[in-house]
Design a protein around this motif. Structure first.
Motif, PDB file in Angstrom:
ATOM      1  N   PRO A  28     -30.627  -6.954 -15.091  1.00  0.00           N
ATOM      2  CA  PRO A  28     -29.639  -5.873 -15.167  1.00  0.00           C
ATOM      3  C   PRO A  28     -29.736  -4.870 -14.010  1.00  0.00           C
ATOM      4  O   PRO A  28     -28.726  -4.339 -13.563  1.00  0.00           O
ATOM      5  CB  PRO A  28     -29.941  -5.196 -16.501  1.00  0.00           C
ATOM      6  CG  PRO A  28     -30.613  -6.247 -17.310  1.00  0.00           C
ATOM      7  CD  PRO A  28     -31.378  -7.098 -16.338  1.00  0.00           C
ATOM      8  N   ASP A  29     -30.940  -4.632 -13.504  1.00  0.00           N
ATOM      9  CA  ASP A  29     -31.112  -3.676 -12.409  1.00  0.00           C
ATOM     10  C   ASP A  29     -31.330  -4.374 -11.058  1.00  0.00           C
ATOM     11  O   ASP A  29     -31.836  -3.774 -10.108  1.00  0.00           O
ATOM     12  CB  ASP A  29     -32.261  -2.719 -12.697  1.00  0.00           C
ATOM     13  CG  ASP A  29     -33.596  -3.438 -12.848  1.00  0.00           C
ATOM     14  OD1 ASP A  29     -33.603  -4.682 -13.013  1.00  0.00           O
ATOM     15  OD2 ASP A  29     -34.640  -2.761 -12.797  1.00  0.00           O
ATOM     16  N   ALA A  30     -30.922  -5.648 -10.970  1.00  0.00           N
ATOM     17  CA  ALA A  30     -31.102  -6.399  -9.723  1.00  0.00           C
ATOM     18  C   ALA A  30     -30.323  -5.763  -8.585  1.00  0.00           C
ATOM     19  O   ALA A  30     -29.243  -5.198  -8.790  1.00  0.00           O
ATOM     20  CB  ALA A  30     -30.647  -7.846  -9.915  1.00  0.00           C
ATOM     21  N   GLU A  31     -30.871  -5.870  -7.395  1.00  0.00           N
ATOM     22  CA  GLU A  31     -30.200  -5.374  -6.187  1.00  0.00           C
ATOM     23  C   GLU A  31     -29.738  -6.567  -5.359  1.00  0.00           C
ATOM     24  O   GLU A  31     -30.453  -7.570  -5.250  1.00  0.00           O
ATOM     25  CB  GLU A  31     -31.160  -4.527  -5.364  1.00  0.00           C
ATOM     26  CG  GLU A  31     -31.579  -3.255  -6.062  1.00  0.00           C
ATOM     27  CD  GLU A  31     -32.454  -2.394  -5.177  1.00  0.00           C
ATOM     28  OE1 GLU A  31     -32.697  -2.750  -4.004  1.00  0.00           O
ATOM     29  OE2 GLU A  31     -32.895  -1.343  -5.666  1.00  0.00           O
ATOM     30  N   TRP A  32     -28.539  -6.446  -4.801  1.00  0.00           N
ATOM     31  CA  TRP A  32     -28.013  -7.488  -3.922  1.00  0.00           C
ATOM     32  C   TRP A  32     -27.439  -6.793  -2.697  1.00  0.00           C
ATOM     33  O   TRP A  32     -26.462  -6.050  -2.791  1.00  0.00           O
ATOM     34  CB  TRP A  32     -26.940  -8.299  -4.620  1.00  0.00           C
ATOM     35  CG  TRP A  32     -26.576  -9.589  -3.919  1.00  0.00           C
ATOM     36  CD1 TRP A  32     -26.607  -9.849  -2.576  1.00  0.00           C
ATOM     37  CD2 TRP A  32     -26.124 -10.780  -4.541  1.00  0.00           C
ATOM     38  NE1 TRP A  32     -26.204 -11.125  -2.333  1.00  0.00           N
ATOM     39  CE2 TRP A  32     -25.902 -11.730  -3.516  1.00  0.00           C
ATOM     40  CE3 TRP A  32     -25.872 -11.145  -5.857  1.00  0.00           C
ATOM     41  CZ2 TRP A  32     -25.446 -13.015  -3.777  1.00  0.00           C
ATOM     42  CZ3 TRP A  32     -25.418 -12.423  -6.103  1.00  0.00           C
ATOM     43  CH2 TRP A  32     -25.205 -13.352  -5.072  1.00  0.00           C
ATOM     44  N   HIS A  33     -28.065  -7.034  -1.562  1.00  0.00           N
ATOM     45  CA  HIS A  33     -27.639  -6.428  -0.305  1.00  0.00           C
ATOM     46  C   HIS A  33     -27.049  -7.512   0.586  1.00  0.00           C
ATOM     47  O   HIS A  33     -27.659  -8.568   0.772  1.00  0.00           O
ATOM     48  CB  HIS A  33     -28.818  -5.764   0.411  1.00  0.00           C
ATOM     49  CG  HIS A  33     -29.459  -4.695  -0.409  1.00  0.00           C
ATOM     50  ND1 HIS A  33     -28.920  -3.441  -0.550  1.00  0.00           N
ATOM     51  CD2 HIS A  33     -30.581  -4.716  -1.172  1.00  0.00           C
ATOM     52  CE1 HIS A  33     -29.685  -2.716  -1.345  1.00  0.00           C
ATOM     53  NE2 HIS A  33     -30.703  -3.464  -1.746  1.00  0.00           N
ATOM     54  N   VAL A  34     -25.840  -7.255   1.103  1.00  0.00           N
ATOM     55  CA  VAL A  34     -25.159  -8.202   1.973  1.00  0.00           C
ATOM     56  C   VAL A  34     -25.005  -7.559   3.340  1.00  0.00           C
ATOM     57  O   VAL A  34     -24.500  -6.440   3.451  1.00  0.00           O
ATOM     58  CB  VAL A  34     -23.770  -8.603   1.405  1.00  0.00           C
ATOM     59  CG1 VAL A  34     -23.098  -9.603   2.326  1.00  0.00           C
ATOM     60  CG2 VAL A  34     -23.910  -9.156  -0.004  1.00  0.00           C
ATOM     61  N   HIS A  35     -25.453  -8.283   4.389  1.00  0.00           N
ATOM     62  CA  HIS A  35     -25.398  -7.765   5.757  1.00  0.00           C
ATOM     63  C   HIS A  35     -24.587  -8.707   6.631  1.00  0.00           C
ATOM     64  O   HIS A  35     -24.826  -9.904   6.591  1.00  0.00           O
ATOM     65  CB  HIS A  35     -26.807  -7.640   6.332  1.00  0.00           C
ATOM     66  CG  HIS A  35     -27.714  -6.804   5.495  1.00  0.00           C
ATOM     67  ND1 HIS A  35     -27.645  -5.437   5.452  1.00  0.00           N
ATOM     68  CD2 HIS A  35     -28.707  -7.153   4.635  1.00  0.00           C
ATOM     69  CE1 HIS A  35     -28.572  -4.976   4.633  1.00  0.00           C
ATOM     70  NE2 HIS A  35     -29.227  -5.997   4.112  1.00  0.00           N
ATOM     71  N   PRO A  36     -23.637  -8.294   7.444  1.00  0.00           N
ATOM     72  CA  PRO A  36     -23.206  -6.907   7.518  1.00  0.00           C
ATOM     73  C   PRO A  36     -22.294  -6.508   6.361  1.00  0.00           C
ATOM     74  O   PRO A  36     -22.367  -5.404   5.875  1.00  0.00           O
ATOM     75  CB  PRO A  36     -22.496  -6.811   8.852  1.00  0.00           C
ATOM     76  CG  PRO A  36     -22.000  -8.192   9.136  1.00  0.00           C
ATOM     77  CD  PRO A  36     -22.992  -9.122   8.473  1.00  0.00           C
ATOM     78  N   THR A  37     -21.397  -7.411   5.901  1.00  0.00           N
ATOM     79  CA  THR A  37     -20.543  -7.105   4.745  1.00  0.00           C
ATOM     80  C   THR A  37     -20.200  -8.393   4.016  1.00  0.00           C
ATOM     81  O   THR A  37     -20.265  -9.490   4.581  1.00  0.00           O
ATOM     82  CB  THR A  37     -19.213  -6.427   5.153  1.00  0.00           C
ATOM     83  OG1 THR A  37     -18.478  -7.327   5.988  1.00  0.00           O
ATOM     84  CG2 THR A  37     -19.433  -5.111   5.888  1.00  0.00           C
TER      85      THR A  37
END
Length: 120
Positions: free
Chosen positions: A39-48
């Motif tokens: 539920p608190d997972a982070e997903w970062h996408v670079h650059p977008t």
């Protein structure tokens, strides 16, 4: 969506999970992603995050070790434009059913007319 994975993905349940996460990302299958993300997972996408919907997703490599999993490949849109991507995942534990704590994704334009043979 057409989905191609390396033959070695059948050797490990965790490799199959990583491949299916990539497939769900390519299809925009939020329900499947939510099944595997904490539920608190982070997903970062670079650059977008890419804006196109994909019609084809080809995984070149899937690698897992302990709590870590990664894959890379190419995703092709309806207009023939392609992006190269790599997902790096951290699972909550080494258990086969562990959910994902975080994902970092890198996306790079690969132009048009991807031929599927690595000759983009």
């Amino acid at each position: 969506m057409e989905f191609t994975i390396p033959e070695s993905c059948g050797n490990s349940p965790r490799m199959q999970i990583v491949a299916e996460i990539a497939r769900a990302w390519g299809e925009g299958d939020q329900a499947h992603l939510e099944q595997w993300l904490l539920p608190d997972a982070e997903w970062h996408v670079h650059p977008t995050e890419p804006e196109a919907e994909f019609q084809r997703l080809v995984l070149d490599n899937v690698v897992t070790h302990g709590r870590l999993g990664s894959c890379d490949g190419v995703a092709v849109g309806a207009d023939g434009s392609a992006v190269r991507f790599a997902h790096f995942m951290v699972f909550a534990s080494t258990a086969k059913t562990a959910k994902i704590r975080s994902i970092t994704t890198y996306v790079v334009s690969a132009g048009k007319d991807f031929d599927g043979a690595g000759n983009d």
